[in-house]
Design a protein around this motif. Structure first.
Motif, PDB file in Angstrom:
ATOM      1  N   ASP A 119       0.840  -1.195   0.000  1.00  0.00           N
ATOM      2  CA  ASP A 119       0.000   0.000   0.000  1.00  0.00           C
ATOM      3  C   ASP A 119       0.878   1.248   0.000  1.00  0.00           C
ATOM      4  OD1 ASP A 119      -2.179  -1.614   0.027  1.00  0.00           O
ATOM      5  OD2 ASP A 119      -2.855  -1.083   2.048  1.00  0.00           O
ATOM      6  N   VAL A 120       0.411   2.240  -0.716  1.00  0.00           N
ATOM      7  CA  VAL A 120       1.207   3.445  -0.958  1.00  0.00           C
ATOM      8  C   VAL A 120       0.426   4.673  -0.495  1.00  0.00           C
ATOM      9  CG1 VAL A 120       1.927   4.941  -2.869  1.00  0.00           C
ATOM     10  CG2 VAL A 120       2.574   2.529  -2.883  1.00  0.00           C
ATOM     11  N   TRP A 121       1.143   5.613   0.090  1.00  0.00           N
ATOM     12  CA  TRP A 121       0.573   6.931   0.415  1.00  0.00           C
ATOM     13  C   TRP A 121       1.253   7.926  -0.506  1.00  0.00           C
ATOM     14  CZ3 TRP A 121      -2.719   7.673   4.912  1.00  0.00           C
ATOM     15  CH2 TRP A 121      -2.969   6.483   5.625  1.00  0.00           C
ATOM     16  N   LEU A 122       0.500   8.455  -1.438  1.00  0.00           N
ATOM     17  CA  LEU A 122       1.058   9.397  -2.408  1.00  0.00           C
ATOM     18  C   LEU A 122       1.054  10.798  -1.801  1.00  0.00           C
ATOM     19  CD1 LEU A 122       2.120   9.815  -5.280  1.00  0.00           C
ATOM     20  CD2 LEU A 122      -0.238  10.213  -5.983  1.00  0.00           C
ATOM     21  N   LYS A 123       2.240  11.367  -1.739  1.00  0.00           N
ATOM     22  CA  LYS A 123       2.343  12.671  -1.085  1.00  0.00           C
ATOM     23  C   LYS A 123       2.279  13.802  -2.094  1.00  0.00           C
ATOM     24  CE  LYS A 123       4.489  14.968   2.722  1.00  0.00           C
ATOM     25  NZ  LYS A 123       5.253  14.688   3.933  1.00  0.00           N
ATOM     26  N   VAL A 154      -3.918   2.909  -2.951  1.00  0.00           N
ATOM     27  CA  VAL A 154      -3.207   4.184  -2.912  1.00  0.00           C
ATOM     28  C   VAL A 154      -4.018   5.146  -2.058  1.00  0.00           C
ATOM     29  CG1 VAL A 154      -2.230   6.091  -4.258  1.00  0.00           C
ATOM     30  CG2 VAL A 154      -2.265   3.774  -5.219  1.00  0.00           C
ATOM     31  N   ARG A 155      -3.351   5.726  -1.080  1.00  0.00           N
ATOM     32  CA  ARG A 155      -3.963   6.783  -0.261  1.00  0.00           C
ATOM     33  C   ARG A 155      -3.228   8.087  -0.554  1.00  0.00           C
ATOM     34  NH1 ARG A 155      -3.970   2.014   2.624  1.00  0.00           N
ATOM     35  NH2 ARG A 155      -5.995   1.391   3.421  1.00  0.00           N
ATOM     36  N   TYR A 156      -3.794   9.175  -0.112  1.00  0.00           N
ATOM     37  CA  TYR A 156      -3.274  10.495  -0.505  1.00  0.00           C
ATOM     38  C   TYR A 156      -3.026  11.353   0.725  1.00  0.00           C
ATOM     39  CZ  TYR A 156      -4.844   8.607  -4.833  1.00  0.00           C
ATOM     40  OH  TYR A 156      -5.001   7.760  -5.896  1.00  0.00           O
ATOM     41  N   ILE A 175      -5.490  23.311   1.832  1.00  0.00           N
ATOM     42  CA  ILE A 175      -6.581  22.332   1.865  1.00  0.00           C
ATOM     43  C   ILE A 175      -7.306  22.344   0.521  1.00  0.00           C
ATOM     44  CG2 ILE A 175      -8.779  21.723   2.969  1.00  0.00           C
ATOM     45  CD1 ILE A 175      -7.614  23.018   5.582  1.00  0.00           C
ATOM     46  N   GLU A 176      -7.529  23.539   0.001  1.00  0.00           N
ATOM     47  CA  GLU A 176      -8.215  23.650  -1.297  1.00  0.00           C
ATOM     48  C   GLU A 176      -7.378  23.077  -2.428  1.00  0.00           C
ATOM     49  OE1 GLU A 176      -9.801  27.536  -2.088  1.00  0.00           O
ATOM     50  OE2 GLU A 176     -11.511  27.021  -0.803  1.00  0.00           O
ATOM     51  N   THR A 177      -6.094  23.356  -2.399  1.00  0.00           N
ATOM     52  CA  THR A 177      -5.195  22.843  -3.445  1.00  0.00           C
ATOM     53  C   THR A 177      -5.194  21.318  -3.443  1.00  0.00           C
ATOM     54  OG1 THR A 177      -3.803  24.796  -3.248  1.00  0.00           O
ATOM     55  CG2 THR A 177      -2.784  22.848  -4.245  1.00  0.00           C
ATOM     56  N   PHE A 178      -5.107  20.747  -2.233  1.00  0.00           N
ATOM     57  CA  PHE A 178      -5.079  19.287  -2.085  1.00  0.00           C
ATOM     58  C   PHE A 178      -6.386  18.681  -2.595  1.00  0.00           C
ATOM     59  CE2 PHE A 178      -5.886  15.532   0.680  1.00  0.00           C
ATOM     60  CZ  PHE A 178      -4.749  14.775   0.428  1.00  0.00           C
ATOM     61  N   ASN A 179      -7.500  19.237  -2.149  1.00  0.00           N
ATOM     62  CA  ASN A 179      -8.794  18.681  -2.562  1.00  0.00           C
ATOM     63  C   ASN A 179      -9.012  18.828  -4.067  1.00  0.00           C
ATOM     64  OD1 ASN A 179      -9.431  17.853   0.016  1.00  0.00           O
ATOM     65  ND2 ASN A 179     -10.529  19.748   0.530  1.00  0.00           N
ATOM     66  N   GLU A 186     -10.438   8.667  -6.437  1.00  0.00           N
ATOM     67  CA  GLU A 186     -11.016   7.989  -5.271  1.00  0.00           C
ATOM     68  C   GLU A 186      -9.889   7.611  -4.319  1.00  0.00           C
ATOM     69  OE1 GLU A 186     -14.391   6.297  -4.797  1.00  0.00           O
ATOM     70  OE2 GLU A 186     -14.855   8.092  -5.981  1.00  0.00           O
ATOM     71  N   GLY A 187     -10.180   7.564  -3.044  1.00  0.00           N
ATOM     72  CA  GLY A 187      -9.163   7.064  -2.120  1.00  0.00           C
ATOM     73  C   GLY A 187      -9.134   7.862  -0.840  1.00  0.00           C
ATOM     74  N   GLU A 188      -8.600   7.233   0.198  1.00  0.00           N
ATOM     75  CA  GLU A 188      -8.553   7.883   1.513  1.00  0.00           C
ATOM     76  C   GLU A 188      -7.530   9.011   1.504  1.00  0.00           C
ATOM     77  OE1 GLU A 188      -7.830   4.689   4.263  1.00  0.00           O
ATOM     78  OE2 GLU A 188      -9.663   3.662   3.662  1.00  0.00           O
TER      79      GLU A 188
END
Ligand SMILES: *Cc1c(COP(=O)(O)O)cnc(C)c1O
Length: 358
Positions: A119-123, A154-156, A175-179, A186-188
């Motif tokens: 499992d990967v967390w994409l930064k 993949v999570r973010y 927060i806006e940039t990320f969203n 899709e993804g957590e």
């Protein structure tokens, strides 16, 4: 007799602070950040006292492997991901999650021998400009990750540089940039460290990543830990090994740059920069002797500090000196030493004796 420098770790306070995370972010899962030896508190003991943490965040393989070998079965996230292609076999062998923050890591994964799924967390770099991919590239990066057959979920995530400052609109922008970068994905999601989860409700999302607040340090500028309901987990203490009557004008310590303003008693306590007490803590830094407020004078030595005890001999050899913790917020000591609680906690040395109470 052993050296009296002690760190008492109050595991009940840790659990109390964890419950404040749960209250602040009731709909989020909690990745307890226990990197850097759990901010100097002891990796395994802290992990054992956080049974409701859904995951642990650590900074390197050594910490992750120590947790697995101690029997922890939980999700463990390497917050900086792979340091080189050779890490892949251990990451797979120990079933670790990796953060992927850079093109080089993506290539190591794409070209590496992955023995099992991962499992990967994409930064995503939402504005801190330290780690993470450009928000505009996320669609492309996600499709490249999806082409690696062993990459499962993949999570973010992203990280905030200024969430401690509630008046700084940059966090809102992040927060806006990320969203926006993830609008079609899709993804957590995970955005918030301690400051983010306490100060920015929109940042709580699927996972929160508290560190400092678990240990009882205030994550918010201008707010004391106590006002946030946080309890100190570490109390660093030692004992007086000398009490000396000095005369007005007597110089104290290396450099002799502090002199007694009047006749007074100066205590010497067995703790110094060799234990992790900050060498740059200036005269006036608060501490407590027998539960009473006192202050540091002169320079911090490797093994000792000097303390102004005033003109009455109120303390004697063997009496307890508290450097921070119960009765003396670490944030006050950090402010005096022009640093942050994080650095003080991480610096406590291995020759300090640790004890744990629950
Ligand atoms: C260290 C760290 C945290 C925890 O930060 P605190 O300010 O201690 O709550 C969260 N996320 C990441 C990626 C970190 O590196």
């Amino acid at each position: 007799m052993s050296r009296p420098a002690r760190a008492r770790i109050n595991l009940q306070a840790l659990q109390h602070n964890f419950s404040l995370v749960q209250q602040a972010a009731p709909d989020s899962r909690i990745m307890a950040i226990i990197k850097a030896n759990a901010y100097g508190h002891g990796l395994i003991s802290i992990a054992q006292s956080l049974p409701a943490a859904a995951a642990f965040g650590v900074s390197c393989l050594d910490e992750a492997i120590a947790l697995r070998e101690a029997g922890f079965d939980r999700r463990i996230v390497l917050l900086e991901g792979l340091f080189g292609p050779d890490d892949i076999s251990l990451v797979c062998g120990y079933r670790l999650d990796v953060v992927v923050h850079h093109e080089s890591q993506l290539q190591w994964l794409a070209q590496g021998q992955l023995l099992r799924s991962l499992d990967v967390w994409l930064k995503i770099d939402s504005g801190m400009h330290r780690l993470g991919f450009d928000p505009g590239s996320i669609g492309d990066i996600v499709s490249r990750l999806q082409q690696i057959p062993q990459v499962q979920t993949v999570r973010y995530m992203t990280h905030f540089p200024c969430a401690d400052d509630l008046d700084n609109a940059d966090t809102h922008q992040q927060i806006e940039t990320f969203n926006a970068a993830l609008a079609a994905v899709e993804g957590e999601r995970s955005l918030a460290n301690s400051a983010g989860l306490l100060g920015w409700p929109a940042a709580r999302a699927d996972w929160v990543r508290p560190g400092i607040m678990l240990y009882g340090g205030s994550p918010l500028g201008g707010r004391t830990a106590e006002s946030l309901g946080l309890q100190p987990v570490m109390t660093l203490s030692t004992r007086l090994i000398a009490v000396n009557a000095l005369k007005q004008g007597d110089a104290v310590g290396y450099g002799g740059d502090w002199r007694c303003p009047s006749d007074r008693y100066i205590g010497v306590a067995a703790i110094g920069y060799g234990d992790g007490y900050p060498r740059h803590a200036p005269t006036g830094t608060p501490l407590r002797v027998n539960g009473r407020a006192a202050s540091l004078v002169g320079r911090v030595s490797m093994d000792m500090i000097s303390i102004d005890l005033g003109d009455e001999p109120t303390a004697q050899v063997g009496d307890e000196v508290v450097l921070w913790g119960e009765g003396l917020p670490i944030d006050e000591v950090a402010a005096s030493a022009t640093t942050i609680s994080y650095e003080l906690l991480c610096s406590v040395g291995s020759r300090v004796q640790f004890s744990y109470s629950s």
